[in-house]
Motif scaffolding. Structure first.
Motif, mmCIF file in Angstrom:
data_model
loop_
_atom_site.group_PDB
_atom_site.id
_atom_site.type_symbol
_atom_site.label_atom_id
_atom_site.label_comp_id
_atom_site.label_asym_id
_atom_site.label_seq_id
_atom_site.Cartn_x
_atom_site.Cartn_y
_atom_site.Cartn_z
ATOM 1 N N SER A 73 0.802 -1.128 -0.214
ATOM 2 C CA SER A 73 0.012 -0.020 0.165
ATOM 3 C C SER A 73 0.704 1.341 0.049
ATOM 4 N N TYR A 74 1.814 1.291 0.755
ATOM 5 C CA TYR A 74 2.347 2.671 1.061
ATOM 6 C C TYR A 74 3.654 2.812 -0.326
ATOM 7 N N TYR A 75 4.222 1.864 -0.696
ATOM 8 C CA TYR A 75 5.099 1.937 -1.655
ATOM 9 C C TYR A 75 4.161 2.379 -3.004
ATOM 10 N N ALA A 76 2.901 1.693 -3.208
ATOM 11 C CA ALA A 76 2.209 1.974 -4.296
ATOM 12 C C ALA A 76 1.656 3.308 -4.282
ATOM 13 N N ALA A 77 1.373 3.825 -3.052
ATOM 14 C CA ALA A 77 0.688 5.139 -2.849
ATOM 15 C C ALA A 77 1.773 6.191 -3.253
#
Length: 197
Positions: free
Chosen positions: A148-152
């Protein structure tokens, strides 16, 4: 004569993987290339085999080093034509196990640092009618767990790219993003749970 002959390229995170490969291609096409990274030994390995590539130790977790890298490229060659924001950070894991400091660190490297590099480079890129290339990821537009945080952060990079393309068009600076899929690099091997993700 190649279009890149005597152009100057700054590539963040150029000590290995995609950044190193890009540096070698730009140099082969006649450009002078400055690569940055945290590990001097990795940079020296690249520069030792190609006199058109120079290294500059810079930590993307330190925003102040962004301006220093730009200044060094201009000091070496007197201009700047291309910025490749390649350096990246990311962790995979369950959302509830990622703390606030880790989230901030990912965004600092993937979003804040490229912004600081481009801010410092802007007057030089305007003078050369240059180019910004932001390295994104397929996960910038594709959902994935537990990413989630990498993708965001990569989604933010892609939207920055769209906004900058509009903002810098009057300065004749082009801005593009490359959303690569998984590439077998030391980054992927050290950070990602499975190379099949």
């Amino acid at each position: 004569m190649s279009y890149m002959e005597n152009k100057v390229v700054l590539i963040t995170g150029g000590g290995n993987g995609i950044g190193r490969a890009a540096a070698e291609v730009f140099a082969r096409e006649g450009a002078n290339v400055l690569i940055t990274g945290r590990r001097a030994a990795a940079l020296e390995e690249v520069t030792a085999s190609n006199p058109a590539i120079q290294g500059f130790v810079a930590d993307a977790a330190d925003s102040a080093s962004a301006g220093a890298a730009v200044e060094h490229a201009v000091k070496l060659w007197g201009r700047l034509d291309v910025v490749v924001n390649n350096v990246g950070d990311g962790s995979v894991g369950p959302m509830e196990l990622v703390d606030a400091d880790r989230i901030a660190a990912i965004f600092k490297v993937n979003v804040v640092y490229p912004s600081m590099v481009c801010a410092a480079a802007l007057p030089h890129l305007e003078a050369s009618e240059g180019l910004i290339v932001n390295m994104s990821s397929t996960y910038g537009s594709k959902a994935g767990a537990p990413l989630s945080y990498y993708a965001a952060s990569k989604a933010a990079v892609e939207h920055l790219t769209r906004c900058w393309a509009l903002e810098f068009a009057p300065k004749k600076i082009r801005v593009n993003a490359i959303a690569s899929g998984p590439v077998e690099t030391t980054f992927m091997q050290s950070r990602w749970v499975s190379p099949t993700m």
